[in-house]
Motif scaffolding. Structure first.
Motif, PDB file in Angstrom:
ATOM      1  N   VAL A   1       2.393   1.782  -3.758  1.00 44.85           N
ATOM      2  CA  VAL A   1       1.222   2.360  -4.457  1.00 44.85           C
ATOM      3  C   VAL A   1       0.813   3.851  -4.259  1.00 44.85           C
ATOM      4  CG1 VAL A   1      -1.277   2.222  -5.139  1.00 44.85           C
ATOM      5  CG2 VAL A   1       0.013  -0.038  -4.846  1.00 44.85           C
ATOM      6  N   GLN A   2       0.666   4.286  -3.004  1.00 49.13           N
ATOM      7  CA  GLN A   2       0.573   5.637  -2.495  1.00 49.13           C
ATOM      8  C   GLN A   2       1.759   6.287  -3.011  1.00 49.13           C
ATOM      9  OE1 GLN A   2      -0.677   5.530   1.533  1.00 49.13           O
ATOM     10  NE2 GLN A   2      -2.455   4.599   1.070  1.00 49.13           N
TER      11      GLN A   2
ATOM     12  N   PRO B   1       0.498  -1.199   0.042  1.00 47.59           N
ATOM     13  CA  PRO B   1      -0.050  -0.130  -0.080  1.00 47.59           C
ATOM     14  C   PRO B   1       0.826   1.257  -0.074  1.00 47.59           C
ATOM     15  CG  PRO B   1      -1.045  -1.508   1.440  1.00 47.59           C
ATOM     16  CD  PRO B   1       0.298  -2.271   1.091  1.00 47.59           C
TER      17      PRO B   1
ATOM     18  N   TYR C   1      -4.302   2.740 -12.133  1.00 46.96           N
ATOM     19  CA  TYR C   1      -4.023   2.974 -10.957  1.00 46.96           C
ATOM     20  C   TYR C   1      -4.986   3.231  -9.942  1.00 46.96           C
ATOM     21  CZ  TYR C   1      -1.383   5.887  -7.615  1.00 46.96           C
ATOM     22  OH  TYR C   1      -0.840   6.398  -6.319  1.00 46.96           O
ATOM     23  N   LYS C   2      -6.137   3.740 -10.215  1.00 44.30           N
ATOM     24  CA  LYS C   2      -7.336   3.914  -9.230  1.00 44.30           C
ATOM     25  C   LYS C   2      -7.723   2.699  -8.759  1.00 44.30           C
ATOM     26  CE  LYS C   2      -8.725   8.406 -10.899  1.00 44.30           C
ATOM     27  NZ  LYS C   2      -9.725   9.484 -11.259  1.00 44.30           N
TER      28      LYS C   2
ATOM     29  N   LEU D   1      -4.991   1.483  -6.454  1.00 46.46           N
ATOM     30  CA  LEU D   1      -4.990   2.403  -5.186  1.00 46.46           C
ATOM     31  C   LEU D   1      -6.246   1.960  -4.262  1.00 46.46           C
ATOM     32  CD1 LEU D   1      -3.467   4.540  -4.066  1.00 46.46           C
ATOM     33  CD2 LEU D   1      -5.138   6.356  -5.120  1.00 46.46           C
ATOM     34  N   SER D   2      -7.512   1.711  -4.938  1.00 46.65           N
ATOM     35  CA  SER D   2      -8.556   1.256  -4.117  1.00 46.65           C
ATOM     36  C   SER D   2      -8.345  -0.233  -3.327  1.00 46.65           C
ATOM     37  CB  SER D   2      -9.921   1.282  -5.236  1.00 46.65           C
ATOM     38  OG  SER D   2      -9.780   0.280  -5.938  1.00 46.65           O
TER      39      SER D   2
ATOM     40  N   ALA E   1       2.349   8.211  -6.542  1.00 47.99           N
ATOM     41  CA  ALA E   1       1.405   9.407  -6.817  1.00 47.99           C
ATOM     42  C   ALA E   1       2.247  10.696  -6.472  1.00 47.99           C
ATOM     43  CB  ALA E   1       0.041   9.646  -6.191  1.00 47.99           C
TER      44      ALA E   1
ATOM     45  N   HIS F   1      -5.960  -0.944  -1.924  1.00 47.26           N
ATOM     46  CA  HIS F   1      -5.015  -0.729  -0.629  1.00 47.26           C
ATOM     47  C   HIS F   1      -5.425   0.230   0.322  1.00 47.26           C
ATOM     48  CE1 HIS F   1      -1.856  -3.395  -2.184  1.00 47.26           C
ATOM     49  NE2 HIS F   1      -1.813  -2.669  -3.219  1.00 47.26           N
TER      50      HIS F   1
END
Length: 158
Positions: free
Chosen positions: A23-24, A20, A141-142, A145-146, A27, A148
């Protein structure tokens, strides 16, 4: 979607499972994305959807070339990179300005691990400025992200 230690994105299996935090972090900066193997894989998938995967493939080939020590191997890999990504006859040709192409043509007379440095920087910059912002807004990507980040509880007012 995660399955058996792998995760599925855009209809493809990835063997690298990002955390997580990773992934964050993608950005936060393009450098973080590109320094992370899982990030590069996800970004490459995105580039494939935009028909510009050759940019990542070229960048990776240049990185691999930089790790070579054998003059024979450097010559061979440089020739392959040139044929695959620089030659105007290549279906995977990357977009470079004429100055950079001229420099490469001169350097190809005596290839080194740095033959493509200017071109690699130009493609890196192109991906950073052009593709990366779209990647951050992409479904790929979204969706990742969702997986995690749990949805924030909606606050209700009385």
């Amino acid at each position: 979607m995660r399955t058996g230690g792998c995760w599925l994105g855009a209809g493809r299996w990835f063997s690298l499972k990002p955390t997580p935090d990773e992934v964050q972090g993608w950005a936060q900066s393009f450098d973080k994305l590109m320094k992370n193997p899982a990030g590069r894989n996800v970004f490459r998938e995105f580039l494939r959807t935009e028909y510009s995967e050759e940019n990542m493939l070229f960048w990776l080939a240049c990185e691999e070339l930089k790790s070579e020590c054998s003059k024979h191997t450097i010559d061979e890999k440089a020739r392959m990179i040139y044929e695959d990504y620089i030659s105007i006859l290549s279906p995977k040709e990357v977009s470079l300005d004429s100055r950079v192409r001229e420099v490469i043509n001169k350097k190809m007379q005596e290839p080194s691990t740095h033959t493509f440095d200017d071109a690699q920087l130009q493609i890196y910059t192109l991906m950073h400025r052009d593709s990366y912002p779209r990647f951050l807004n992409s479904a790929i990507y979204k969706a990742l992200l969702s997986l995690h980040i749990p949805p924030s509880p909606s606050t209700s007012t009385s």
